[in-house]
Design an enzyme around this catalytic site. Structure first.
Site, PDB file in Angstrom:
ATOM      1  N   CYS A 158       0.848  -1.193   0.000  1.00  0.00           N
ATOM      2  CA  CYS A 158       0.000   0.000   0.000  1.00  0.00           C
ATOM      3  C   CYS A 158       0.885   1.244   0.000  1.00  0.00           C
ATOM      4  CB  CYS A 158      -0.891  -0.022   1.245  1.00  0.00           C
ATOM      5  SG  CYS A 158      -1.989   1.394   1.386  1.00  0.00           S
ATOM      6  N   HIS A 208      -9.051  -3.830  -2.278  1.00  0.00           N
ATOM      7  CA  HIS A 208      -8.043  -3.097  -1.498  1.00  0.00           C
ATOM      8  C   HIS A 208      -8.408  -1.606  -1.436  1.00  0.00           C
ATOM      9  CE1 HIS A 208      -3.784  -2.292  -0.171  1.00  0.00           C
ATOM     10  NE2 HIS A 208      -4.143  -1.098  -0.609  1.00  0.00           N
ATOM     11  N   GLU A 209      -8.719  -1.021  -2.591  1.00  0.00           N
ATOM     12  CA  GLU A 209      -9.076   0.403  -2.628  1.00  0.00           C
ATOM     13  C   GLU A 209     -10.411   0.650  -1.928  1.00  0.00           C
ATOM     14  OE1 GLU A 209      -6.759   2.401  -3.308  1.00  0.00           O
ATOM     15  OE2 GLU A 209      -5.490   0.831  -4.143  1.00  0.00           O
ATOM     16  N   HIS A 269     -10.100   1.272   1.676  1.00  0.00           N
ATOM     17  CA  HIS A 269      -9.706   2.635   2.033  1.00  0.00           C
ATOM     18  C   HIS A 269     -10.914   3.544   2.234  1.00  0.00           C
ATOM     19  CE1 HIS A 269      -5.372   2.552   1.950  1.00  0.00           C
ATOM     20  NE2 HIS A 269      -5.360   1.963   0.759  1.00  0.00           N
TER      21      HIS A 269
END
Length: 193
Positions: A107, A149-150, A153
């Site tokens: 990341c 993954h994004e 966030h």
């Protein structure tokens, strides 16, 4: 304009981001800056909280992963080859399907730490694109993983949250160094105060 990447330890990375409307100030400029920032940092995805905007916006370019594979890797059968280059706004997961599979993730907000993370092999997502046209789509393989993954966030989560407690404990010193700015990277970062 290349934006600084928010480093681990900054509170914005732990906040659930909010949906936006088409009149969000300077949205197109922010998207352009995010692409430039992501490519400058050698990333394959970037979420708005990573550039200090607590909004449900992220970008993905998984085609870079396939372009940078060695010849043997390129021969493998990936369901998402050749990847995508796409903007996701106001994304919400509709479904997660398939077996969980392991892949080594990193990341930009947590530089120089890579760990194996298990995620579902398929994600169904509702979102709008940069023109605020509604979409529902299913993403698989590496592209699905980058999206998940994004997506984490914009939900205030980080890939390290998927690790076992012992592994997180072993990373504690490195994470503290990152949060204190005791790390060298070749892209701009903004560290917590």
């Amino acid at each position: 304009m290349i934006l600084p990447i928010i480093a681990y330890g900054h509170p914005i990375l732990r906040k659930v981001a909010g949906d936006i409307t088409p009149d969000y100030p300077d949205l197109q400029k922010l998207i352009e800056d995010m692409w430039e920032t992501m490519y400058n940092s050698n990333g394959v995805g970037l979420a708005a909280p990573q550039v200090n905007h607590s909004i449900r916006l992220f970008i993905v370019d998984s085609s870079q992963i396939f372009a940078n594979m060695d010849e043997d890797e390129k021969k493998a059968d990936y369901p998402d080859k050749p990847g995508i280059q796409q903007v996701f706004i106001n994304a919400h997961i509709s479904a997660l399907d398939g077996e969980e599979w392991c892949y080594n993730e990193g990341c930009l907000s947590i530089p120089k730490i890579r760990e194996d993370v298990y995620r579902s092999e398929e994600v169904r997502l509702r979102y709008v694109d940069e023109n605020f046209l509604p979409n529902t789509a299913t993403f698989k393989g590496i592209t699905g993983r980058v999206i998940l993954h994004e997506y984490d966030h914009i939900e205030g989560k980080l890939f390290i949250d998927h690790l076992k407690p012992l592994k997180r404990k072993l990373l504690k010193g490195k994470l503290e160094d990152i949060s204190k700015g005791k790390i060298k990277v070749d892209y701009r970062m903004l560290f917590p105060k």
